[in-house]
Scaffold this active site. Structure first.
Site, short mmCIF file in Angstrom:
data_model
loop_
_atom_site.label_atom_id
_atom_site.label_comp_id
_atom_site.label_asym_id
_atom_site.label_seq_id
_atom_site.Cartn_x
_atom_site.Cartn_y
_atom_site.Cartn_z
N MET A 241 15.29 4.81 57.90
CA MET A 241 14.37 5.54 57.03
C MET A 241 14.39 7.03 57.34
O MET A 241 14.33 7.86 56.42
CB MET A 241 12.95 4.99 57.17
CG MET A 241 11.99 5.57 56.16
SD MET A 241 12.54 5.31 54.47
CE MET A 241 11.54 3.92 54.00
N LYS B 98 -14.32 -4.62 87.64
CA LYS B 98 -13.99 -5.77 88.48
C LYS B 98 -15.23 -6.35 89.17
O LYS B 98 -15.39 -7.57 89.25
CB LYS B 98 -12.96 -5.33 89.52
CG LYS B 98 -12.39 -6.45 90.37
CD LYS B 98 -11.28 -5.90 91.28
CE LYS B 98 -10.94 -6.90 92.37
NZ LYS B 98 -9.80 -7.74 92.03
N GLN C 230 -5.42 2.99 89.48
CA GLN C 230 -5.35 2.36 88.16
C GLN C 230 -6.63 2.54 87.33
O GLN C 230 -7.00 1.68 86.55
CB GLN C 230 -5.00 0.87 88.28
CG GLN C 230 -3.58 0.69 88.79
CD GLN C 230 -3.05 -0.72 88.63
OE1 GLN C 230 -3.80 -1.68 88.68
NE2 GLN C 230 -1.75 -0.83 88.46
C1 LIG Z 1 6.65 3.97 67.15
C2 LIG Z 1 7.31 4.75 66.07
N1 LIG Z 1 8.12 5.76 66.38
C3 LIG Z 1 8.72 6.46 65.39
C4 LIG Z 1 8.51 6.18 64.09
C5 LIG Z 1 9.17 7.01 62.99
N2 LIG Z 1 10.04 6.16 62.16
C6 LIG Z 1 9.67 5.65 60.97
S1 LIG Z 1 10.84 4.71 60.27
C7 LIG Z 1 11.91 4.97 61.53
C8 LIG Z 1 13.27 4.36 61.54
C9 LIG Z 1 13.23 2.91 61.79
O1 LIG Z 1 14.53 2.49 62.05
P1 LIG Z 1 14.91 0.97 62.07
O2 LIG Z 1 13.92 0.20 62.84
O3 LIG Z 1 16.32 0.83 62.50
O4 LIG Z 1 14.70 0.52 60.58
P2 LIG Z 1 15.46 0.92 59.23
O5 LIG Z 1 14.72 2.07 58.64
O6 LIG Z 1 16.87 1.26 59.59
O7 LIG Z 1 15.33 -0.31 58.41
C10 LIG Z 1 11.34 5.82 62.48
C11 LIG Z 1 12.02 6.29 63.69
C12 LIG Z 1 7.62 5.12 63.81
N3 LIG Z 1 7.30 4.76 62.56
N4 LIG Z 1 7.06 4.40 64.82
#
Ligand SMILES: Cc1ncc(C[n+]2csc(CCOP(=O)(O)OP(=O)(O)O)c2C)c(N)n1
Lengths: 159, 566
Positions: free
Chosen positions: B480, B162, B113
């Site tokens: 998005m 530690k 770890q």
């Molecule tokens: C940890 C992470 N992984 C990937 C992304 C890329 N990303 C930006 S917005 C999005 C979609 C988010 O989807 P959701 O939570 O369902 O929200 P919505 O846009 O549908 O409101 C993604 C995958 C990110 N911002 N953060």
């Protein structure tokens, strides 16, 4: 433009990687880097040469100043400065070529620090230009190896 | 009397006024955990994943302005915090992360770890420390807290082996910090302040562009005073929403990629921009070469690296935003009182109001019997709470709707991952805020994708009775990204459809929280009200229009006036 940065740092583990990581993480390039302790205990000085336009250099300097372990940053390019670099150069030196090499050594005021059966090791100190000139001259004899320190620099006393 | 390293740590946290830490144990911090019961004034919140711990500490810090603290073990515990550390770093949030480390003789041996967390987090912390010497522990903790909250705030990590936790040492907590290489510059230059006041008086089309620095330096009161006294319009970044009352006529709304017409056109037509604690993020500026080309640019920031980074600044000012705004208000009182100095801004305000009225943020209302519009859910949240709550968000469309359709009136009422855009941030951040303010209503506006990234913290919320409300705008998509695919990638919805999703109501219930589902617009208000009056963590799963988009939108790389409107 090429800039010479003189950076005073706390001498503690990781300080080099903080500085170099700043360059790599932001896509800045380090041309030469040199570090050694100063007279003050716990403080080291780094000399970094780098190339970039004014905005990049300004960013680099500001980012360096932001590091907690960096005490002071000076861009020596902005003042009159003394700049030197040291190089060790191993050059092929067959019978018949030796005299000529030694003549160049003389002209350049460098030193032969090691002699082999068919090679010399030279030590030279000087500006980047002088070092480049020596490399160019030695090329035709056959350079076997070079080791360079990178620039060290200081502000001149009379500004 | 001598104390162990573990005791020194906990004593020091007490001196720093820390009342809660978020953490998860492991072999490398077991000595600290062994001591925690002896410090009853320090509440420990046991999370279910270290990413939860760091986001909670972050949410706590954003909501209170104090330093958030998290405690995790070495190796995997430490690496699990990295996303959260980077999140806090990008948004300049003061947090202190304490990681356990293998005993000093084993460091560098690939011990069980072991991970070089100091090396890993160097680029995403303001500073970090490996404490190898017990006599330096108290001093290091003092420095860490000082660094985290002074100057431009940020995360600071302390890696604690530690054996150092077990060693004994006399405890002396230093009163002062002396760091030779660290001297943030707070006071604004008097001449520069005068210059800004003159420019402000003279300007015909000024705009104040506020960023997160206004909130972190507590400058919103002074900023509001200035804007209201001299009729100066204000726009803000996502990070600064709440720094100016969202119901004030001078408020232009958020600017940038999903900003308002008035804000983006205001910036583009401004002859003077007063950028306060903002950093000209590319989501804000759009195409740089066409950003605010007519304006004289004044930029105030505590961090010199932010100034002149992306845009040319005519008047650069390195200072604390609050101190600057205070000084500017004084200077303006002086100057604007003099005759013929102050050019009235009424015409400009009228023009902006016209734009605001003509192009408000809007959406096509739901058709009869059709899906609920996600924007209407956010509007309903505002209607029910009147803005008296803390909103956190996940990332994606949900985040933008939460920014556009809610009127933030006070600083620290919107907690959102602006710089890094971290899905999974909102829920744990809400828990952190709720831990700080047990009696406030804290709502996480979520997407069905993001909420699944830290959903396990439902157990934490239930366990500590932190009644956070999660409102899922459930569109069945990574919305998005799907929106970008629709608009710019020929509707190739590759890997953005979340067709297998948990039943969020049952999931809430499985954790001992309450779950509600809304599928009809007419049920929305009553269900939300019911959830808000339930004294438990709740999920409200709102099934919304699956293909709704966020507008206005500036396509990436375009000028901010090239907006796609609804
Ligand atoms: C940890 C992470 N992984 C990937 C992304 C890329 N990303 C930006 S917005 C999005 C979609 C988010 O989807 P959701 O939570 O369902 O929200 P919505 O846009 O549908 O409101 C993604 C995958 C990110 N911002 N953060």
């Amino acid at each position: 433009m090429r800039h010479i940065l003189s950076i005073l740092v706390e001498n503690e583990p990781g300080v080099l990687s903080r500085v170099s990581g700043l360059f790599s993480g932001r896509g800045f390039n380090i041309e030469t880097l040199n570090v050694a302790p100063t007279l003050e205990e716990g403080v080291s000085i780094m000399t970094i040469t780098t190339i970039g336009d004014e905005t990049i250099i300004e960013q680099i300097i500001k980012q360096l100043r932001k590091l907690v372990t960096v005490i002071k940053v000076v861009d020596l390019t902005e003042v009159k400065n003394v700049e030197r670099e040291m190089m060790l150069l191993k050059v092929a030196a067959e019978e018949g070529k030796r005299a000529e090499i030694l003549r160049i050594v003389d002209v350049f005021r460098c030193k032969v620090v090691d002699v082999g059966l068919d090679e010399f090791t030279l030590e030279i100190t000087g500006t980047q230009d002088k070092i480049t000139a020596l490399i160019n001259l030695m090329q035709r004899f056959g350079i076997k190896e070079v080791a360079r320190t990178g620039a060290v620099a200081m502000r001149r006393s009379m500004q | 009397m001598e104390l162990t390293g573990a005791q020194i740590l906990l004593e020091s946290l007490g001196r720093e006024g820390v009342d809660v830490i978020f953490g998860f144990p492991g072999g490398a911090v077991i000595d600290i955990y062994h001591q925690i019961p002896n410090y009853p004034n320090l509440k420990h919140v046991l999370v279910r994943h270290e990413q939860g711990a760091i986001h909670m500490a972050d949410g706590y810090a954003r909501a209170t302005g104090k330093v958030g603290v998290c405690l995790v073990t070495s190796g995997p515990g430490a690496t699990n915090t990295v996303t959260g550390i980077a999140t806090a770093y990008m948004d300049s949030i003061p947090v202190v992360i304490i990681t356990g480390q293998v005993p000093t003789p084993l460091i560098g041996n690939d011990a069980f770890q072991e991970v070089d967390i100091v090396g890993i987090t160097r680029p995403c912390t303001k500073h970090n420390f490996l404490v190898k010497d017990i006599t330096k522990l108290a001093k290091t903790i003092k420095e860490a807290f000082f660094l985290a909250q002074s100057g431009r705030p940020g995360p600071v990590l302390i890696d604690l082996p530690k054996d150092v936790q077990q060693q004994l040492c006399a405890f002396n907590y230093p009163k002062k910090v002396a760091l030779r290489g660290y001297n943030p510059h707070y006071d604004p230059n008097v001449k520069q302040v005068r210059k800004v006041a003159e420019l402000l008086c003279k300007a015909k089309h000024p705009v104040i562009y506020a960023g997160g620095g206004v909130i972190s330096s507590s400058a919103s009161k002074e900023l509001t005073k200035l804007a209201q006294a001299y009729g100066l319009p204000v726009t803000a970044t996502l990070m600064a929403l709440g720094c100016f009352p969202g119901d004030d006529p001078r408020w232009l709304g958020m600017l940038g990629m999903h900003g308002t017409y008035a804000a983006n056109h205001g910036m583009s037509n401004a002859d003077l921009i007063l950028a306060v604690g903002a950093r000209f993020d590319d989501r804000v500026t759009g195409k740089l070469s066409e950003f605010a080309t007519k304006a004289t640019m004044v930029h105030i920031d505590i961090d010199p690296t932010s100034i002149q980074k992306n845009v040319h600044v005519d008047v650069p000012i390195v200072a604390d935003c609050r101190l600057f705004m205070e000084a500017l208000n004084k200077e303006m009182a002086d100057l604007a009182g003099q005759k013929d100095v102050f050019v009235p801004k009424d015409k400009w305000l009228a023009q902006l109001s016209e734009w605001k009225a003509k192009h408000p943020v809007k959406y096509k209302p739901a058709t009869k019997g059709g899906f609920i519009k996600p924007q209407s859910v956010v509007e309903m949240l505002y209607k029910i709470t009147k803005g008296d709550c803390i909103i956190s968000t996940e990332v994606g469309q949900n985040q933008m709707w939460a920014a556009q359709f809610f009127n933030y009136k006070k600083p620290r009422t919107l907690l959102t991952s602006g710089g890094l855009g971290t899905m999974g941030f909102g829920f744990p951040a809400a828990i952190g805020a709720q831990a700080a303010y047990p009696d406030k209503l804290v709502i996480d506006v979520a997407g069905d994708g993001s909420i699944q990234m830290c959903i396990q913290e439902l157990a934490t919320a239930v366990c500590y009775n932190l009644p956070v409300k999660i409102v899922i705008l459930n569109n069945g998509y990574l919305g998005m990204v799907r929106q970008w695919q629709e608009l710019f990638y020929e509707k190739n919805y590759c890997s953005t459809c979340l067709d297998i999703a948990p039943d969020f109501v049952k999931l809430a219930e499985a954790y001992g929280a309450a779950g509600f589902r809304v599928t009809q617009a007419k049920e929305l208000e009553a269900t939300l009200k019911q959830a808000f009056s339930t004294p438990k963590p709740c999920i409200v799963d709102v099934i919304v229009d699956p293909e709704e988009n966020v507008y206005p939108m500036v396509p990436a790389g375009k000028s901010i006036t090239e907006m796609i409107l609804v």
